[in-house]
Design an enzyme around this catalytic site. Structure first.
Site, PDB file in Angstrom:
ATOM      1  N   LYS A  46      -6.712   9.004  -4.683  1.00 17.94           N
ATOM      2  CA  LYS A  46      -6.204  10.133  -5.484  1.00 17.94           C
ATOM      3  C   LYS A  46      -7.288  11.191  -5.665  1.00 17.94           C
ATOM      4  O   LYS A  46      -7.014  12.394  -5.587  1.00 17.94           O
ATOM      5  CB  LYS A  46      -5.714   9.610  -6.845  1.00 17.94           C
ATOM      6  CG  LYS A  46      -4.432   8.797  -6.719  1.00 17.94           C
ATOM      7  CD  LYS A  46      -4.133   8.014  -7.980  1.00 17.94           C
ATOM      8  CE  LYS A  46      -2.792   7.291  -7.869  1.00 17.94           C
ATOM      9  NZ  LYS A  46      -2.613   6.238  -8.873  1.00 17.94           N
TER      10      LYS A  46
ATOM     11  N   ARG B  46      10.230  -1.844   7.573  1.00 15.55           N
ATOM     12  CA  ARG B  46       9.763  -2.696   8.676  1.00 15.55           C
ATOM     13  C   ARG B  46      10.922  -3.443   9.329  1.00 15.55           C
ATOM     14  O   ARG B  46      10.823  -3.891  10.457  1.00 15.55           O
ATOM     15  CB  ARG B  46       8.785  -3.739   8.124  1.00 15.55           C
ATOM     16  CG  ARG B  46       7.406  -3.202   7.938  1.00 15.55           C
ATOM     17  CD  ARG B  46       6.412  -4.358   8.072  1.00 15.55           C
ATOM     18  NE  ARG B  46       5.073  -3.872   7.798  1.00 15.55           N
ATOM     19  CZ  ARG B  46       4.528  -3.872   6.593  1.00 15.55           C
ATOM     20  NH1 ARG B  46       5.163  -4.364   5.575  1.00 15.55           N
ATOM     21  NH2 ARG B  46       3.311  -3.411   6.421  1.00 15.55           N
TER      22      ARG B  46
ATOM     23  N   SER C 156       6.755   4.712   1.500  1.00 20.51           N
ATOM     24  CA  SER C 156       6.355   3.417   2.059  1.00 20.51           C
ATOM     25  C   SER C 156       4.982   3.030   1.508  1.00 20.51           C
ATOM     26  O   SER C 156       4.289   3.844   0.901  1.00 20.51           O
ATOM     27  CB  SER C 156       6.320   3.478   3.584  1.00 20.51           C
ATOM     28  OG  SER C 156       5.291   4.333   4.029  1.00 20.51           O
TER      29      SER C 156
ATOM     30  N   THR D 113       3.789  12.945 -13.534  1.00 22.24           N
ATOM     31  CA  THR D 113       3.091  13.852 -14.453  1.00 22.24           C
ATOM     32  C   THR D 113       2.451  14.962 -13.615  1.00 22.24           C
ATOM     33  O   THR D 113       1.612  14.662 -12.760  1.00 22.24           O
ATOM     34  CB  THR D 113       1.995  13.089 -15.237  1.00 22.24           C
ATOM     35  OG1 THR D 113       2.616  12.004 -15.934  1.00 22.24           O
ATOM     36  CG2 THR D 113       1.297  13.997 -16.225  1.00 22.24           C
TER      37      THR D 113
ATOM     38  N   GLY E 108      10.496   3.733   3.867  1.00 22.97           N
ATOM     39  CA  GLY E 108      10.202   2.818   2.755  1.00 22.97           C
ATOM     40  C   GLY E 108      11.366   2.771   1.787  1.00 22.97           C
ATOM     41  O   GLY E 108      12.014   3.794   1.523  1.00 22.97           O
TER      42      GLY E 108
HETATM   43  P1  80F Z   1       7.004  -1.329  -2.621  1.00 19.73           P
HETATM   44  O1  80F Z   1       6.048  -2.356  -2.151  1.00 19.73           O
HETATM   45  O2  80F Z   1       7.987  -1.669  -3.666  1.00 19.73           O
HETATM   46  O3  80F Z   1       7.815  -0.735  -1.359  1.00 19.73           O
HETATM   47  C1  80F Z   1       7.192  -0.343  -0.170  1.00 19.73           C
HETATM   48  C2  80F Z   1       8.236  -0.065   0.899  1.00 19.73           C
HETATM   49  O4  80F Z   1       7.548   0.384   2.080  1.00 19.73           O
HETATM   50  C3  80F Z   1       9.070  -1.273   1.306  1.00 19.73           C
HETATM   51  O5  80F Z   1      10.419  -0.884   1.482  1.00 19.73           O
HETATM   52  C4  80F Z   1       8.481  -1.682   2.654  1.00 19.73           C
HETATM   53  O6  80F Z   1       9.422  -2.289   3.492  1.00 19.73           O
HETATM   54  C5  80F Z   1       8.089  -0.324   3.207  1.00 19.73           C
HETATM   55  N1  80F Z   1       7.078  -0.402   4.263  1.00 19.73           N
HETATM   56  C6  80F Z   1       5.840  -0.917   4.171  1.00 19.73           C
HETATM   57  N2  80F Z   1       5.213  -0.820   5.365  1.00 19.73           N
HETATM   58  C7  80F Z   1       6.087  -0.225   6.211  1.00 19.73           C
HETATM   59  C8  80F Z   1       6.028   0.134   7.587  1.00 19.73           C
HETATM   60  N3  80F Z   1       4.951  -0.090   8.324  1.00 19.73           N
HETATM   61  N4  80F Z   1       7.117   0.711   8.134  1.00 19.73           N
HETATM   62  C9  80F Z   1       8.229   0.945   7.396  1.00 19.73           C
HETATM   63  N5  80F Z   1       8.337   0.625   6.084  1.00 19.73           N
HETATM   64  C10 80F Z   1       7.280   0.041   5.511  1.00 19.73           C
HETATM   65  O7  80F Z   1       6.082  -0.070  -3.088  1.00 19.73           O
HETATM   66  P2  80F Z   1       6.470   1.062  -4.151  1.00 19.73           P
HETATM   67  O8  80F Z   1       5.973   0.666  -5.487  1.00 19.73           O
HETATM   68  O9  80F Z   1       7.885   1.461  -3.972  1.00 19.73           O
HETATM   69  O10 80F Z   1       5.513   2.264  -3.660  1.00 19.73           O
HETATM   70  C11 80F Z   1       5.875   3.070  -2.572  1.00 19.73           C
HETATM   71  C12 80F Z   1       4.827   4.150  -2.365  1.00 19.73           C
HETATM   72  O11 80F Z   1       4.737   4.960  -3.551  1.00 19.73           O
HETATM   73  C13 80F Z   1       3.417   3.596  -2.100  1.00 19.73           C
HETATM   74  O12 80F Z   1       2.770   4.362  -1.106  1.00 19.73           O
HETATM   75  C14 80F Z   1       2.719   3.780  -3.440  1.00 19.73           C
HETATM   76  O13 80F Z   1       1.325   3.964  -3.319  1.00 19.73           O
HETATM   77  C15 80F Z   1       3.376   5.060  -3.951  1.00 19.73           C
HETATM   78  N6  80F Z   1       3.296   5.215  -5.391  1.00 19.73           N
HETATM   79  C16 80F Z   1       3.699   4.190  -6.200  1.00 19.73           C
HETATM   80  C17 80F Z   1       3.527   4.297  -7.543  1.00 19.73           C
HETATM   81  C18 80F Z   1       4.120   3.271  -8.464  1.00 19.73           C
HETATM   82  O14 80F Z   1       3.970   3.382  -9.674  1.00 19.73           O
HETATM   83  C19 80F Z   1       2.687   5.386  -8.104  1.00 19.73           C
HETATM   84  C20 80F Z   1       2.661   6.558  -7.234  1.00 19.73           C
HETATM   85  C21 80F Z   1       2.802   6.385  -5.891  1.00 19.73           C
HETATM   86  O15 80F Z   1      -1.528   4.108 -10.554  1.00 19.73           O
HETATM   87  C22 80F Z   1      -1.133   3.011 -10.105  1.00 19.73           C
HETATM   88  O16 80F Z   1      -1.212   1.972 -10.741  1.00 19.73           O
HETATM   89  C23 80F Z   1      -0.531   2.977  -8.721  1.00 19.73           C
HETATM   90  N7  80F Z   1      -0.491   1.636  -8.228  1.00 19.73           N
HETATM   91  C24 80F Z   1       0.895   3.503  -8.777  1.00 19.73           C
HETATM   92  S1  80F Z   1       0.987   5.023  -8.237  1.00 19.73           S
HETATM   93  N8  80F Z   1       4.839   2.253  -7.942  1.00 19.73           N
END
Ligand code: 80F
Length: 312
Positions: A200, A38, A73, A133, A7
């Site tokens: 979570k 991907r 990811s 946090t 990711g």
């Molecule tokens: P974003 O959509 O920007 O990037 C996802 C990446 O994953 C992309 O590069 C995409 O190509 C890749 N990907 C997706 N499917 C794939 C596959 N099958 N094979 C290979 N690559 C694949 O997502 P983010 O924001 O960068 O998030 C990444 C991860 O961090 C996710 O799992 C989130 O759940 C996790 N995360 C994100 C947070 C945030 O603030 C916080 C903590 C964890 O409380 C809230 O409001 C929560 N929504 C945030 S929790 N961005």
């Protein structure tokens, strides 16, 4: 140390910068030798993703043979793939895993941890709950106590939306703001329907309460039925509507609730999250940012630092 990253979105990019800027000061020599999305595999570090090769993450694992696997990811709540297979394969080879992705753990916590333990490998997952946090890592430091009950605001996006609605903004504009700030999941439905908070809570129930549960065991609803009128009505009574996660004796639940100013969660606004942990010794409340690319990346980086420079 060689790392493989799955990711490369908001969190992945922020993490790459953190690793580059902070590792030398901390005496850590980390080189991200492969990034998989991907679109394929990138083998040479660049700011923007350009695939050098076609292939899956398991092919990249063989190609790079990393010391550490990092998962940033998107969450796939269908089956946790491709992350789940990546973790099981990496851990069975004794490779440590650090993840911000909740889905594989919320669906298969016990299985993943069993493979890790059998092979003497570690799994860092601080970023899955409250981003940077310390929630999981706070609980690691509280192992001497027995956790009885957990209550919290565990989703930054929905808390941000509810706070902005309380200030007079409509639901859709507030959601768009949260997306613009990088708080929301790739599919924001996972935030607003309570899925993310339920994932979570599942992770917390496994880790802190030692309950071998999965996402299916959590009763949850989100904030989609919260209207401006309901928010105003609560405010007239001096209350606020919050999406509260609860895990205790028997119950695992995420649902909205009207809470009053005496509740420690009442003052937790915006993207801030909170976790109220009741143990057999004491109650501890931790409050801090629950979402945001830098915050989530910081959670991942904190795990890496603890794993290689501290105790874990
Ligand atoms: P974003 O959509 O920007 O990037 C996802 C990446 O994953 C992309 O590069 C995409 O190509 C890749 N990907 C997706 N499917 C794939 C596959 N099958 N094979 C290979 N690559 C694949 O997502 P983010 O924001 O960068 O998030 C990444 C991860 O961090 C996710 O799992 C989130 O759940 C996790 N995360 C994100 C947070 C945030 O603030 C916080 C903590 C964890 O409380 C809230 O409001 C929560 N929504 C945030 S929790 N961005």
């Amino acid at each position: 140390m060689k790392a493989l990253m799955l990711g490369y979105g908001n969190v992945g990019k922020a993490l790459n910068s953190l690793i580059r800027e902070r590792s030398p000061k901390l005496g850590l020599d980390i080189k991200v030798e492969g990034v998989v999305t991907r679109r394929g595999i990138m083998l040479n570090q660049r700011e923007d993703f350009h695939p050098d090769k076609e292939g899956t993450v398991l092919e990249a694992l063989d190609l790079i043979n990393p010391d550490l696997v990092i998962d940033v990811s998107s969450a796939n709540y269908e089956d946790g793939e491709p992350s789940l297979s990546l973790y099981l394969e990496s851990l069975s080879r004794g490779i440590n895993v650090v993840t911000a992705n909740k889905a594989p753990l919320a669906l298969n916590f016990s299985r993943i941890m069993a493979v890790a333990e059998k092979n003497g490998a570690k799994v860092g997952f601080q970023a899955t709950v409250m981003s940077g946090t310390p929630s999981i890592n706070l609980l690691r430091a509280m192992r001497a106590a027995e956790v009885r009950k957990i209550r919290g605001i565990l989703n930054g996006t929905t808390n941000y939306i509810l706070t902005r609605m309380n200030e007079g903004l409509d639901y859709l504009s507030a959601l768009k703001e949260a997306q613009r700030r990088g708080y929301a999941e790739t599919d924001p439905e996972h935030d607003v329907n309570g899925f993310d908070a339920a994932a979570k809570l599942t992770i917390l129930a496994n880790f802190a309460l030692k309950k071998p549960v999965t996402l299916k065991d959590v009763e949850f609803s989100g904030i989609k039925d919260v209207t401006q009128d309901k928010v105003k009505e609560a405010a007239r009574k001096g209350k606020k509507i919050k999406l509260i996660a609860n895990a205790g004796e028997g119950s695992l639940r995420v649902m909205t609730s009207e809470i009053s100013p005496e509740d420690p969660l009442y003052h937790v606004d915006g993207v801030t999250n909170a976790l109220d942990v009741h143990t057999d010794v004491q109650e501890v409340v931790i409050i801090g940012p629950g979402a945001g690319p830098l915050n989530a990346a910081f959670g991942v980086f904190s795990d890496i630092v603890l794993m290689y420079k501290g105790t874990f």
